[in-house]
Design a protein around this motif. Structure first.
Motif: not given
Length: 142
Positions: A55-57, A65-69, A71-78
């Motif tokens: 949905d975000v994509t 792949s850009i959205v997933s990466r 999201a992963s960085r945003l998850e790591k940042a909390g």
């Protein structure tokens, strides 16, 4: 008549969009160190609540792949929490954490200020420009 790239509307729109996006990116990068994809993911989640990466994509016009990466960085940042999607366990759902909502509140104010500045630059042409963009968006929507 010879083709003139500088007079070609799709080209001019693309150049203008890139320039405006970079100007705004400098502001949220200074505030939170975010990239353009990270900003787009956060902004969409700020409006939509928990949604799938798919949905975000579709909404932010970026590759999965850009959205997933991002999201992963945003998850790591909390700022973002990932979970399995309620109806389809193959999908990953994203949602803002409390820290993500607080960040979006700050960034939302920056976005509103930036938009007001853009509209001031456009002056009396601002309302017509907004209508034209909406019309073009409707014409190209799937």
């Amino acid at each position: 008549m010879t083709f003139q790239l500088d007079q070609f509307l799709p080209y001019r729109l693309s150049v203008a969009a890139t320039q405006v996006s970079r100007r705004f990116a400098a502001r949220y990068a200074a505030e939170a160190g975010l990239t353009i994809p990270e900003w787009r993911v956060l902004a969409h989640l700020g409006q939509s609540g928990a949604v799938s990466v798919r949905d975000v994509t579709a909404r932010v016009a970026l590759d999965k792949s850009i959205v997933s990466r991002a999201a992963s960085r945003l998850e790591k940042a909390g700022y973002v929490r990932k979970s399995s999607h309620g109806k389809d366990q193959r999908l990953v759902a994203l949602e803002l954490t409390e820290a993500g909502r607080e960040l979006m509140a700050r960034l939302g104010k920056i976005a509103e200020t930036f938009q007001a500045e853009l509209l001031a630059e456009l002056g009396a042409d601002g309302p017509a420009f907004r209508r034209a963009l909406l019309q073009l968006s409707k014409a190209t929507a799937p």
